[in-house]
Scaffold this motif. Structure first.
Motif, PDB file in Angstrom:
ATOM      1  N   VAL A   8       1.026  -1.102  -0.024  1.00  0.00           N
ATOM      2  CA  VAL A   8       0.180   0.282  -0.196  1.00  0.00           C
ATOM      3  C   VAL A   8       0.943   1.119   0.151  1.00  0.00           C
ATOM      4  CG1 VAL A   8      -1.792   1.385   1.110  1.00  0.00           C
ATOM      5  CG2 VAL A   8      -1.567  -1.250   1.480  1.00  0.00           C
ATOM      6  N   SER A   9       0.614   2.112  -0.968  1.00  0.00           N
ATOM      7  CA  SER A   9       1.497   3.310  -1.068  1.00  0.00           C
ATOM      8  C   SER A   9       0.836   4.465  -1.436  1.00  0.00           C
ATOM      9  CB  SER A   9       2.579   2.947  -1.967  1.00  0.00           C
ATOM     10  OG  SER A   9       2.108   2.913  -3.272  1.00  0.00           O
ATOM     11  N   CYS A  10       1.315   5.648  -1.068  1.00  0.00           N
ATOM     12  CA  CYS A  10       0.960   6.992  -1.478  1.00  0.00           C
ATOM     13  C   CYS A  10       1.824   7.725  -2.106  1.00  0.00           C
ATOM     14  CB  CYS A  10       0.241   7.742   0.049  1.00  0.00           C
ATOM     15  SG  CYS A  10      -0.373   9.038  -0.217  1.00  0.00           S
ATOM     16  N   ARG A  11       1.523   8.401  -3.119  1.00  0.00           N
ATOM     17  CA  ARG A  11       2.491   9.367  -3.857  1.00  0.00           C
ATOM     18  C   ARG A  11       2.883  10.607  -3.163  1.00  0.00           C
ATOM     19  NH1 ARG A  11       2.912   7.942  -9.898  1.00  0.00           N
ATOM     20  NH2 ARG A  11       1.947   5.897  -9.950  1.00  0.00           N
ATOM     21  N   ALA A  12       1.559  11.341  -2.794  1.00  0.00           N
ATOM     22  CA  ALA A  12       1.658  12.445  -1.997  1.00  0.00           C
ATOM     23  C   ALA A  12       0.941  12.354  -0.751  1.00  0.00           C
ATOM     24  CB  ALA A  12       1.379  13.477  -2.946  1.00  0.00           C
ATOM     25  N   PRO A  13       1.215  12.581   0.470  1.00  0.00           N
ATOM     26  CA  PRO A  13       2.592  12.578   0.869  1.00  0.00           C
ATOM     27  C   PRO A  13       3.111  11.011   0.625  1.00  0.00           C
ATOM     28  CG  PRO A  13       0.846  12.339   2.819  1.00  0.00           C
ATOM     29  CD  PRO A  13       0.100  12.433   1.454  1.00  0.00           C
ATOM     30  N   PHE A  14       4.492  10.901   0.449  1.00  0.00           N
ATOM     31  CA  PHE A  14       5.017   9.895  -0.081  1.00  0.00           C
ATOM     32  C   PHE A  14       5.214   8.783   1.363  1.00  0.00           C
ATOM     33  CE2 PHE A  14       8.694   6.692  -0.623  1.00  0.00           C
ATOM     34  CZ  PHE A  14       8.112   6.166  -1.681  1.00  0.00           C
ATOM     35  N   TRP A  15       4.569   7.645   1.205  1.00  0.00           N
ATOM     36  CA  TRP A  15       4.912   6.520   2.180  1.00  0.00           C
ATOM     37  C   TRP A  15       4.526   5.217   1.486  1.00  0.00           C
ATOM     38  CZ3 TRP A  15       0.405   3.966   2.894  1.00  0.00           C
ATOM     39  CH2 TRP A  15      -0.826   4.591   3.061  1.00  0.00           C
ATOM     40  N   THR A  16       4.981   3.996   2.000  1.00  0.00           N
ATOM     41  CA  THR A  16       4.636   2.687   1.620  1.00  0.00           C
ATOM     42  C   THR A  16       4.528   1.827   2.809  1.00  0.00           C
ATOM     43  OG1 THR A  16       5.922   3.130  -0.420  1.00  0.00           O
ATOM     44  CG2 THR A  16       5.709   0.786   0.314  1.00  0.00           C
ATOM     45  N   LEU A  17       3.549   0.985   2.760  1.00  0.00           N
ATOM     46  CA  LEU A  17       3.404  -0.096   3.824  1.00  0.00           C
ATOM     47  C   LEU A  17       3.013  -1.588   3.293  1.00  0.00           C
ATOM     48  CD1 LEU A  17       2.717  -0.429   6.917  1.00  0.00           C
ATOM     49  CD2 LEU A  17       0.431   0.280   6.352  1.00  0.00           C
ATOM     50  N   TYR A  18       3.920  -2.484   3.927  1.00  0.00           N
ATOM     51  CA  TYR A  18       3.610  -3.791   3.431  1.00  0.00           C
ATOM     52  C   TYR A  18       2.689  -4.490   4.481  1.00  0.00           C
ATOM     53  CZ  TYR A  18       6.922  -3.333  -0.186  1.00  0.00           C
ATOM     54  OH  TYR A  18       7.578  -2.678  -1.260  1.00  0.00           O
ATOM     55  N   VAL A  19       1.541  -5.080   3.951  1.00  0.00           N
ATOM     56  CA  VAL A  19       0.349  -5.542   5.072  1.00  0.00           C
ATOM     57  C   VAL A  19       0.166  -7.317   4.349  1.00  0.00           C
ATOM     58  CG1 VAL A  19      -1.892  -5.533   5.661  1.00  0.00           C
ATOM     59  CG2 VAL A  19      -0.790  -3.576   5.051  1.00  0.00           C
ATOM     60  N   PRO A  20       0.372  -8.134   5.598  1.00  0.00           N
ATOM     61  CA  PRO A  20       0.543  -9.617   5.030  1.00  0.00           C
ATOM     62  C   PRO A  20      -0.815  -9.937   4.652  1.00  0.00           C
ATOM     63  CG  PRO A  20       0.881  -9.249   7.433  1.00  0.00           C
ATOM     64  CD  PRO A  20       0.773  -7.975   6.883  1.00  0.00           C
ATOM     65  N   LEU A  21      -0.969 -10.943   3.849  1.00  0.00           N
ATOM     66  CA  LEU A  21      -2.370 -11.378   3.476  1.00  0.00           C
ATOM     67  C   LEU A  21      -2.548 -12.948   3.539  1.00  0.00           C
ATOM     68  CD1 LEU A  21      -3.237  -9.342   0.016  1.00  0.00           C
ATOM     69  CD2 LEU A  21      -3.842  -8.688   2.512  1.00  0.00           C
ATOM     70  N   LYS A  22      -3.557 -13.711   3.763  1.00  0.00           N
ATOM     71  CA  LYS A  22      -3.582 -14.885   3.746  1.00  0.00           C
ATOM     72  C   LYS A  22      -4.695 -15.371   2.793  1.00  0.00           C
ATOM     73  CE  LYS A  22      -3.566 -19.237   6.260  1.00  0.00           C
ATOM     74  NZ  LYS A  22      -3.694 -19.926   7.472  1.00  0.00           N
ATOM     75  N   LEU A  23      -4.535 -16.024   1.751  1.00  0.00           N
ATOM     76  CA  LEU A  23      -5.376 -16.420   0.749  1.00  0.00           C
ATOM     77  C   LEU A  23      -5.862 -17.824   0.854  1.00  0.00           C
ATOM     78  CD1 LEU A  23      -7.061 -15.339  -1.750  1.00  0.00           C
ATOM     79  CD2 LEU A  23      -5.042 -16.414  -3.154  1.00  0.00           C
ATOM     80  N   HIS A  24      -7.220 -17.912   0.868  1.00  0.00           N
ATOM     81  CA  HIS A  24      -7.958 -19.383   0.844  1.00  0.00           C
ATOM     82  C   HIS A  24      -8.863 -19.223  -0.418  1.00  0.00           C
ATOM     83  CE1 HIS A  24      -6.660 -19.879   4.953  1.00  0.00           C
ATOM     84  NE2 HIS A  24      -7.047 -18.821   5.232  1.00  0.00           N
ATOM     85  N   ALA A  25      -8.885 -20.379  -0.960  1.00  0.00           N
ATOM     86  CA  ALA A  25     -10.070 -20.753  -2.225  1.00  0.00           C
ATOM     87  C   ALA A  25     -10.520 -21.934  -1.875  1.00  0.00           C
ATOM     88  CB  ALA A  25      -9.352 -20.535  -3.586  1.00  0.00           C
ATOM     89  N   TRP A  26     -11.639 -21.852  -1.462  1.00  0.00           N
ATOM     90  CA  TRP A  26     -12.538 -23.175  -0.901  1.00  0.00           C
ATOM     91  C   TRP A  26     -13.321 -23.568  -2.074  1.00  0.00           C
ATOM     92  CZ3 TRP A  26     -11.066 -24.780   3.665  1.00  0.00           C
ATOM     93  CH2 TRP A  26     -10.417 -23.825   4.641  1.00  0.00           C
ATOM     94  N   GLY A  27     -13.042 -25.023  -2.292  1.00  0.00           N
ATOM     95  CA  GLY A  27     -13.702 -25.789  -3.423  1.00  0.00           C
ATOM     96  C   GLY A  27     -13.638 -27.207  -2.830  1.00  0.00           C
ATOM     97  N   LEU A  28     -14.799 -27.682  -3.891  1.00  0.00           N
ATOM     98  CA  LEU A  28     -15.066 -29.393  -3.525  1.00  0.00           C
ATOM     99  C   LEU A  28     -13.732 -29.915  -4.215  1.00  0.00           C
ATOM    100  CD1 LEU A  28     -18.996 -29.578  -3.835  1.00  0.00           C
ATOM    101  CD2 LEU A  28     -17.394 -29.572  -1.718  1.00  0.00           C
ATOM    102  N   ALA A  29     -13.598 -30.992  -3.585  1.00  0.00           N
ATOM    103  CA  ALA A  29     -12.605 -31.835  -4.251  1.00  0.00           C
ATOM    104  C   ALA A  29     -12.657 -33.447  -4.033  1.00  0.00           C
ATOM    105  CB  ALA A  29     -10.949 -31.624  -3.970  1.00  0.00           C
TER     106      ALA A  29
END
Length: 141
Positions: free
Chosen positions: A88-109
């Motif tokens: 996640v970043s902003c050009r003005a005012p300048f900053w950047t932040l990294y945020v962890p994500l966990k992805l799940h894709a639930w389906g039948l198998a």
């Protein structure tokens, strides 16, 4: 001497202006950052056929004090990995932040209904349908 004192006072006043904490209303809220990430993830990450997508956004430390950004930009990796980071970043005012994500894709198998010995000839009774996180299993289902 008087000119020197005024110059020093002016310099100190300028420094004080730069170091003054920003009012709370001009700071970016963690909830707004999370909402921007969720919106970007909903647009960019498309579930497979007959899958339900679930995205867990990691915690953002509330002690982080970022200036308000009128248009935050969110970059999410294009790979479907179980763990990733949103930038996640902003050009003005300048900053950047990294945020962890966990992805799940639930389906039948189709899975084994019980433990099977190697070489077992499969019958319909040996198999069952189960809801799995297809991202976490890396397609090994």
């Amino acid at each position: 001497m008087l000119l020197r004192s005024l110059t020093c006072l002016t310099f100190l006043a300028v420094l004080a202006g730069f170091s003054a904490p920003a009012p709370a209303e001009s700071l970016e809220s963690p909830d707004a950052i999370r909402a921007a990430i969720q919106e970007a993830a909903d647009r960019q990450i498309v579930p497979g056929k007959d899958q339900t997508l679930q995205i867990e956004i990691g915690e953002i430390d509330r002690r982080i004090r970022l200036p308000h950004c009128p248009a935050p930009e969110v970059d999410i990796p294009s790979t479907a990995a179980p763990f990733m980071s949103a930038r996640v970043s902003c050009r003005a005012p300048f900053w950047t932040l990294y945020v962890p994500l966990k992805l799940h894709a639930w389906g039948l198998a189709v899975v084994a209904a019980a433990n099977l010995a190697p070489g077992t000839r499969l019958t319909a009774s040996d198999l069952t349908m189960q809801r799995l996180d297809t991202v976490a299993t890396s397609g090994a289902y």
